[in-house]
Scaffold this active site. Structure first.
Site, PDB file in Angstrom:
ATOM      1  N   GLU A 150     -55.638  12.111  35.608  1.00 40.12           N
ATOM      2  CA  GLU A 150     -55.257  13.755  35.959  1.00 40.12           C
ATOM      3  C   GLU A 150     -53.956  13.396  36.936  1.00 40.12           C
ATOM      4  O   GLU A 150     -53.541  12.354  37.396  1.00 40.12           O
ATOM      5  CB  GLU A 150     -56.228  14.217  37.155  1.00 40.12           C
ATOM      6  CG  GLU A 150     -55.976  15.393  37.870  1.00 40.12           C
ATOM      7  CD  GLU A 150     -57.094  16.151  38.432  1.00 40.12           C
ATOM      8  OE1 GLU A 150     -58.146  15.428  38.633  1.00 40.12           O
ATOM      9  OE2 GLU A 150     -56.795  17.095  38.997  1.00 40.12           O
TER      10      GLU A 150
ATOM     11  N   GLU B 206     -64.544  22.504  36.123  1.00 37.38           N
ATOM     12  CA  GLU B 206     -65.340  22.659  37.347  1.00 37.38           C
ATOM     13  C   GLU B 206     -64.857  24.539  37.762  1.00 37.38           C
ATOM     14  O   GLU B 206     -64.930  24.659  39.112  1.00 37.38           O
ATOM     15  CB  GLU B 206     -65.029  21.818  38.514  1.00 37.38           C
ATOM     16  CG  GLU B 206     -65.246  20.566  38.372  1.00 37.38           C
ATOM     17  CD  GLU B 206     -65.202  19.523  39.417  1.00 37.38           C
ATOM     18  OE1 GLU B 206     -64.822  20.042  40.507  1.00 37.38           O
ATOM     19  OE2 GLU B 206     -65.867  18.284  39.268  1.00 37.38           O
TER      20      GLU B 206
ATOM     21  N   GLU C 290     -66.943  13.678  34.332  1.00 38.75           N
ATOM     22  CA  GLU C 290     -66.266  12.949  35.357  1.00 38.75           C
ATOM     23  C   GLU C 290     -67.646  12.222  36.085  1.00 38.75           C
ATOM     24  O   GLU C 290     -68.805  12.878  36.469  1.00 38.75           O
ATOM     25  CB  GLU C 290     -65.839  13.943  36.503  1.00 38.75           C
ATOM     26  CG  GLU C 290     -64.534  14.334  36.036  1.00 38.75           C
ATOM     27  CD  GLU C 290     -63.807  15.380  37.407  1.00 38.75           C
ATOM     28  OE1 GLU C 290     -64.268  15.165  38.604  1.00 38.75           O
ATOM     29  OE2 GLU C 290     -63.205  16.306  37.007  1.00 38.75           O
TER      30      GLU C 290
HETATM   31  O1  AHR Z   1     -61.641  13.759  39.965  1.00 36.49           O
HETATM   32  C1  AHR Z   1     -61.352  14.239  41.110  1.00 36.49           C
HETATM   33  C2  AHR Z   1     -61.541  15.658  41.151  1.00 36.49           C
HETATM   34  O2  AHR Z   1     -62.858  15.673  41.091  1.00 36.49           O
HETATM   35  C3  AHR Z   1     -61.386  16.493  39.878  1.00 36.49           C
HETATM   36  O3  AHR Z   1     -60.073  16.845  40.029  1.00 36.49           O
HETATM   37  C4  AHR Z   1     -62.319  17.596  40.024  1.00 36.49           C
HETATM   38  O4  AHR Z   1     -62.333  18.120  38.452  1.00 36.49           O
HETATM   39  C5  AHR Z   1     -63.336  17.015  40.782  1.00 36.49           C
HETATM   40  O5  AHR Z   1     -63.755  17.630  41.797  1.00 36.49           O
END
Ligand code: AHR
Length: 499
Positions: free
Chosen positions: A26, A172, A290
């Site tokens: 990210e 999310e 995640e």
């Molecule tokens: O991985 C870190 C963050 O955690 C991501 O950006 C988000 O999708 C989640 O809340």
């Protein structure tokens, strides 16, 4: 303590999927900038990709890489990150209160996946944007040529289409923190229509709808039901996200995989209920895109506020303990055990931000404790996942009530004639003696038994010392008459390989 485990080659759950060993890059902190990408670094190639990091990514055994977010994607304009570097706009990144230079974007990432031997899992922005922008990104990425956006890509020096087949429909969207956060009905409609449009351009895509950000979300369960009621026919997978941390309660933390099992079972039941109501033969898989241990430590700056908008700040740079690595190994055990339903997973994240690989700008790259169980599981889990019968003592803990002291999964590669057992001992006070009944495999021999543990379970690797605690051969492992016996130290993760 003692526990017994039995395995049989005919009791299979499903395939070992390479997609289980995905990761996540990210635009967050230093994951991209001074993480995978650092022009001028002594190990960097002509494209600015750090060679030391590429080597570690290969050693880690990463399959797919989700990109570019995360919360970041919900405010991202992909067009900002393509074309001549000098023309790319500098923008505020609202998700992480940082400045995004856009020096690294889609084409750099796709070149990086080639260099690292990984496959892209691309996310579209369904926070501040919608169907049109998702279609434009898809056309730019995948159309061979002859259309405005594919020709734009070619004018950017990328002749061949990227051929990205794995797509996340937003990130999310159930979270109130998410830019463009939506209700389940709003998001479900948007996901369905975006998916339908994307398939009108390229039918053979794998599309992931957003599920819940954690099993603690107040909307958990209902979110999945409503989103899938809207989008069941259009999507292939629904996502799940889970982070765990010790919080002064090691016994509960060590049983974190119990939550992951509960998460998968709940989402599968919900998806199947939606499928049954519409009499659909289709099954929705889970993309656990995640998962990790994540501390949000105070001394490790989290989200920045106020007037500062730094470029690639040190953010969420957790330093992991041996106990964290045992939990990570156990979460992989759970993901493998659920391979019939979990079709893909991404550890969050890959470099610097909540990551197994750390770097110093201009300096070294090194492995955190959590690197080791991931790398070994990715390397040696092969063939089919076996259902294991575990007879283990249980222990009381505050979060789950009662959990098993021992958790394990096994894989069997019939072609190669090899078997691997991945096993944790969650006991704090004593070793656990394991007896593994492998008589159903006939004549087998021990290849190796490695254990990761330490007297100080809170030992952390650092740039100065990332090698004094490593997985080491377990001298107690012995095989006689088809039964393996091994002593697992307290708070440990182990891998046993037979042939
Ligand atoms: O991985 C870190 C963050 O955690 C991501 O950006 C988000 O999708 C989640 O809340």
């Amino acid at each position: 303590h003692s526990a017994r485990i039995a395995i049989d080659p005919s009791f299979t759950v499903g395939p070992v999927r390479r997609e289980t060993f995905g990761s996540f890059v990210e635009h967050l902190g230093r994951c991209v900038y001074t993480g995978i990408y650092e022009p001028g670094h002594p190990s960097a190639d002509a494209q600015g990709f750090r060679g030391d990091v590429l080597d570690l990514v290969k050693e880690l055994g990463v399959s797919t890489v989700r990109y570019p977010g995360g919360n970041f994607v919900s405010g991202y304009k992909w067009e900002d990150g393509v074309g001549p570097a000098a023309d790319r706009p500098v923008r505020y990144d609202l998700a992480w209160h940082s400045t995004e230079t856009n020096a690294f974007g889609l084409n750099e990432f796709m070149a990086w996946t080639k260099a690292s031997g990984t496959e892209a899992m691309m996310a579209v922005n369904l926070g501040t944007r919608g169907i049109q922008e998702a279609l434009e990104l898809l056309e730019y990425s995948n159309a061979p040529g002859g259309t405005a956006l594919s020709e734009l890509r070619r004018s950017h020096g990328v002749d061949e289409p990227h051929g990205i087949t794995f797509w996340c429909l937003g990130n999310e969207m159930d979270g109130p923190w998410q830019l463009g956060h939506k209700t389940a009905t709003e998001y479900g409609r948007l996901a369905a229509e975006t998916a339908r449009g994307m398939r009108q351009m390229f039918p053979e895509l794998t599309l992931v709808a957003c599920g819940s950000s954690s099993s603690n979300m107040p909307t958990f369960g209902e979110w999945e039901r409503i989103v899938l009621t809207e989008a069941y026919d259009e999507v292939d997978l629904i996502s799940a996200h889970a982070y765990y941390r010790e919080e002064n309660d090691l016994p509960s933390f060590l049983a974190a995989a119990d939550d992951l099992d509960y998460f998968v079972a709940s989402v599968a039941a919900t998806a199947d209920a939606v499928g049954a109501a519409r009499k659909s033969p289709k099954k929705i898989g889970i993309s656990f895109d995640e998962w990790n241990v994540w501390y949000h430590e105070e001394e490790n700056p989290g989200i920045i506020t106020g007037g500062e908008w730094p470029v690639a700040p040190r953010m969420e740079e957790d330093r992991y303990t041996v106990a964290d690595a045992v939990v990570v190994g156990n979460l992989l055990i759970s993901l493998l055990r659920n391979t019939d339903r979990v079709h893909s997973a991404s550890q969050a994240q890959l470099v610097n931000a909540i990551a197994p690989i750390m770097t110093e700008p201009g300096g070294a790259a090194w492995r955190q404790t959590i690197f080791h169980p991931f790398a070994l599981t990715s390397r040696f889990a092969a063939g089919r996942v076996l259902r294991v019968a575990i007879d283990s003592p249980s222990y009381e803990n505050a979060r789950f009530g009662s959990s098993e002291l021992v958790d394990a999964v096994a894989t069997h590669d019939a072609d190669a004639g090899t078997m691997a057992l991945f096993v944790v001992n969650r006991a704090l006070d004593a070793a656990t003696s394991i007896r593994l009944d492998a008589t159903a495999f006939g004549d087998v021999s021990l290849v190796e038994a490695l254990t990761f543990s330490n007297d100080d379970v809170h030992w952390r690797a650092s740039e100065q010392d990332s090698t004094s605690v490593l997985p080491t051969p377990n001298p107690t492992a012995a095989l006689a008459d088809g039964a393996l016996t091994i002593e697992l130290p307290p708070v440990s993760w182990s891998m046993v390989r037979l042939t």
